[in-house]
Scaffold this active site. Structure first.
Site, mmCIF file in Angstrom:
data_model
loop_
_atom_site.group_PDB
_atom_site.id
_atom_site.type_symbol
_atom_site.label_atom_id
_atom_site.label_comp_id
_atom_site.label_asym_id
_atom_site.label_seq_id
_atom_site.Cartn_x
_atom_site.Cartn_y
_atom_site.Cartn_z
ATOM 1 N N CYS A 56 -4.230 6.659 11.345
ATOM 2 C CA CYS A 56 -5.267 5.930 10.839
ATOM 3 C C CYS A 56 -5.473 4.528 11.738
ATOM 4 O O CYS A 56 -6.177 3.797 11.388
ATOM 5 C CB CYS A 56 -5.172 5.728 9.510
ATOM 6 S SG CYS A 56 -5.372 7.350 8.369
ATOM 7 N N HIS A 63 -6.552 -2.941 5.892
ATOM 8 C CA HIS A 63 -6.766 -1.638 5.944
ATOM 9 C C HIS A 63 -7.063 -0.992 4.760
ATOM 10 O O HIS A 63 -7.953 -0.007 4.542
ATOM 11 C CB HIS A 63 -5.314 -0.827 6.253
ATOM 12 C CG HIS A 63 -5.255 0.427 6.743
ATOM 13 N ND1 HIS A 63 -5.897 1.247 7.602
ATOM 14 C CD2 HIS A 63 -4.433 1.513 6.151
ATOM 15 C CE1 HIS A 63 -5.784 2.389 7.698
ATOM 16 N NE2 HIS A 63 -4.846 2.821 6.628
ATOM 17 N N GLU A 77 0.382 -3.751 2.061
ATOM 18 C CA GLU A 77 -0.440 -4.537 2.789
ATOM 19 C C GLU A 77 -0.395 -5.919 2.451
ATOM 20 O O GLU A 77 -0.368 -7.124 2.938
ATOM 21 C CB GLU A 77 -1.774 -4.023 3.115
ATOM 22 C CG GLU A 77 -2.325 -4.680 4.266
ATOM 23 C CD GLU A 77 -3.651 -4.031 4.640
ATOM 24 O OE1 GLU A 77 -4.438 -4.462 5.719
ATOM 25 O OE2 GLU A 77 -4.202 -3.295 3.878
ATOM 26 N N PHE A 108 -0.276 6.734 9.267
ATOM 27 C CA PHE A 108 1.082 7.833 8.836
ATOM 28 C C PHE A 108 1.938 7.601 9.902
ATOM 29 O O PHE A 108 1.626 7.798 10.889
ATOM 30 C CB PHE A 108 0.501 9.125 8.641
ATOM 31 C CG PHE A 108 0.065 9.286 7.034
ATOM 32 C CD1 PHE A 108 0.294 8.377 6.280
ATOM 33 C CD2 PHE A 108 -0.512 10.638 6.889
ATOM 34 C CE1 PHE A 108 -0.611 8.664 4.989
ATOM 35 C CE2 PHE A 108 -1.005 10.877 5.336
ATOM 36 C CZ PHE A 108 -1.098 9.742 4.512
ATOM 37 N N HIS A 166 -12.333 6.372 3.999
ATOM 38 C CA HIS A 166 -11.378 6.102 4.995
ATOM 39 C C HIS A 166 -11.927 7.094 6.076
ATOM 40 O O HIS A 166 -11.876 8.185 5.866
ATOM 41 C CB HIS A 166 -10.134 6.679 4.322
ATOM 42 C CG HIS A 166 -8.894 6.095 5.356
ATOM 43 N ND1 HIS A 166 -9.070 5.964 6.548
ATOM 44 C CD2 HIS A 166 -7.551 6.131 4.976
ATOM 45 C CE1 HIS A 166 -7.882 5.415 7.235
ATOM 46 N NE2 HIS A 166 -7.085 5.612 6.351
ATOM 47 N N LYS A 170 -13.670 0.064 3.464
ATOM 48 C CA LYS A 170 -13.472 1.255 2.853
ATOM 49 C C LYS A 170 -13.858 1.227 1.651
ATOM 50 O O LYS A 170 -14.165 2.512 0.716
ATOM 51 C CB LYS A 170 -12.149 1.751 2.772
ATOM 52 C CG LYS A 170 -11.414 1.902 4.397
ATOM 53 C CD LYS A 170 -9.895 2.533 4.272
ATOM 54 C CE LYS A 170 -9.454 2.479 5.695
ATOM 55 N NZ LYS A 170 -9.030 1.377 6.553
#
Length: 411
Positions: free
Chosen positions: A163, A302, A313, A397, A339, A334
């Site tokens: 991502c 994010h 985060e 990830f 996403h 998002k």
């Protein structure tokens, strides 16, 4: 001396608009792109909602034959790149094509091809597998197809960092121009993974939201968040060396100032709990930009709407900025488009460019109440105010962290 890099063209296809004008209006109108999945029967799936493109027609952006030889992630990249090309007014007949490159990231390639051809292999045998499986499936084909479509003969590559792919791809394009390896780079990310295979995989990880309410399915930073909603689309920008852009009279949207990366080196799916990895990525980007931490007043997070991402985060922002974190406005795009995986950072970069250009910080749509530890300003409302700098975060990830800083262009 590192060269200055500016943004001269924008292009997107997203769940709330298939061009920058419609997308940006959707952002300002707090439009959400969530609806029940229409691509397949979700009876046996826990996740029922996605952020699909609406009224997308590949032939608006490429000829029918070209579209037929591309899977969706490549089509989306070409669609966004064609808009960015037109927006930039770049005339390839006047350019040295070997000085114009392409950096377009993608997370997983074509799950459609993998799923379809695996079924064919099992049911009909290896001789029936399509000879186009590999060139339609592999992740680099987004960059490859954009280069082919527009005659870009310079450096061409894709970054695959889950991502973080979109932000990494723009950042690496930025570096390419800074150090003189290209005058112009088409950069961004693309993804088209709303398939049975894709949804089942993320479902099995318990990463996807199980809410069936479009207004409450993707709610970053909210105490009731339960996972992300998969989106699809692409964002591509034209990055250009400043003097090259000025010489041809290009419109300059913003300047790319800094880029930072790090690795959590912690876990294959979870971010580092203390936020140290993402904090270092942000600090590296701010240092590279040559600005003081206190000068940054806006972060496009994010912000996936998963429990761990949003919490960790938040910890990262506090670690990086200390007491100043309370003065930073933080939002998540998002909350409207879901996403977009490998395309997320690229579309969010376009969002940041527009926010800097128009002095507007969008609301985190759907956010009502935060957890106790999450006590920063996550933009429960939109703001019309000066945005001198924007920092965009992407976390993938595997522990990949990427941050990029843009600012208003000044002589």
């Amino acid at each position: 001396m590192k060269k200055r890099v500016v943004v001269t063209g924008l292009g997107v296809v997203t769940p709330i608009g298939n061009n920058v004008k419609d997308f940006w209006q959707g952002i300002k109108d707090e439009k959400i792109g969530f609806a029940p999945i229409s691509y397949f029967d979700t009876t046996d799936f826990k996740c029922k909602i996605a952020a699909e493109l609406k009224n997308y027609n590949a032939e608006e952006f490429m000829d029918k034959k070209s579209a037929k030889r591309m899977e969706l992630f490549s089509q989306y990249a070409v669609a966004a790149a064609s808009q960015a090309m037109a927006d930039s007014n770049l005339d390839m007949e006047k350019e040295d094509p070997y000085r114009v490159g392409c950096s377009i990231g993608n997370g997983v390639g074509s799950l459609q091809s993998m799923q379809k051809e695996h079924t064919r292999l099992v049911e009909k045998g290896p001789s029936k597998v399509s000879p186009l499986l590999v060139p339609m499936m592999i992740t680099n084909m987004a960059a490859g197809n954009v280069s082919i479509q527009f005659g870009l003969k310079g450096k061409s590559f894709n970054v695959v960092s889950a991502c973080a792919s979109g932000t990494n791809s723009i950042g690496e394009a930025f570096r390419t121009i800074q150090y003189g390896d290209a005058d112009v780079m088409f950069a961004g990310g693309t993804e088209g993974s709303i398939t049975e295979f894709g949804i089942a995989g993320f479902d099995a990880l318990k990463a996807l939201s199980t809410s069936e309410d479009p207004a409450r399915c993707s709610i970053p930073f909210d105490k009731d968040r339960c996972g992300f909603i998969m989106g699809e689309g692409a964002g591509v920008v034209v990055l250009e060396e400043l003097e090259h852009a000025k010489k041809r009279g290009a419109k300059i949207y913003a300047e790319v100032l800094g880029y930072g990366c790090s690795s959590d080196a912690y876990h294959i799916t979870s971010p580092a709990e203390d936020g140290m990895g993402a904090a270092n990525s942000m600090l590296a980007a701010v240092k590279d930009a040559g600005i003081e931490k206190e000068a940054l007043t806006y972060i496009n997070a994010h912000g996936t709407s998963t429990h761990y991402n949003d919490l960790f985060e938040t910890r990262a922002i506090k670690l990086a900025f200390g007491d100043h974190a309370k003065n930073i406005k933080i939002n998540s795009t998002k909350s409207m488009i879901g996403h977009l995986l490998g395309a997320a950072g690229a579309v969010e970069f376009v969002t940041c460019v527009k926010e800097v250009e128009e002095n507007f910080i969008h609301k985190t749509v759907g956010l009502k109440e935060c957890d106790e530890e999450m006590d920063l300003n996550y933009c429960k409302e939109s703001y019309e105010e000066e945005v001198p700098y924007a920092l965009s975060n992407s976390l993938g990830f595997g522990g990949h962290n990427a941050s990029i800083v843009i600012g208003k262009y000044t002589e």
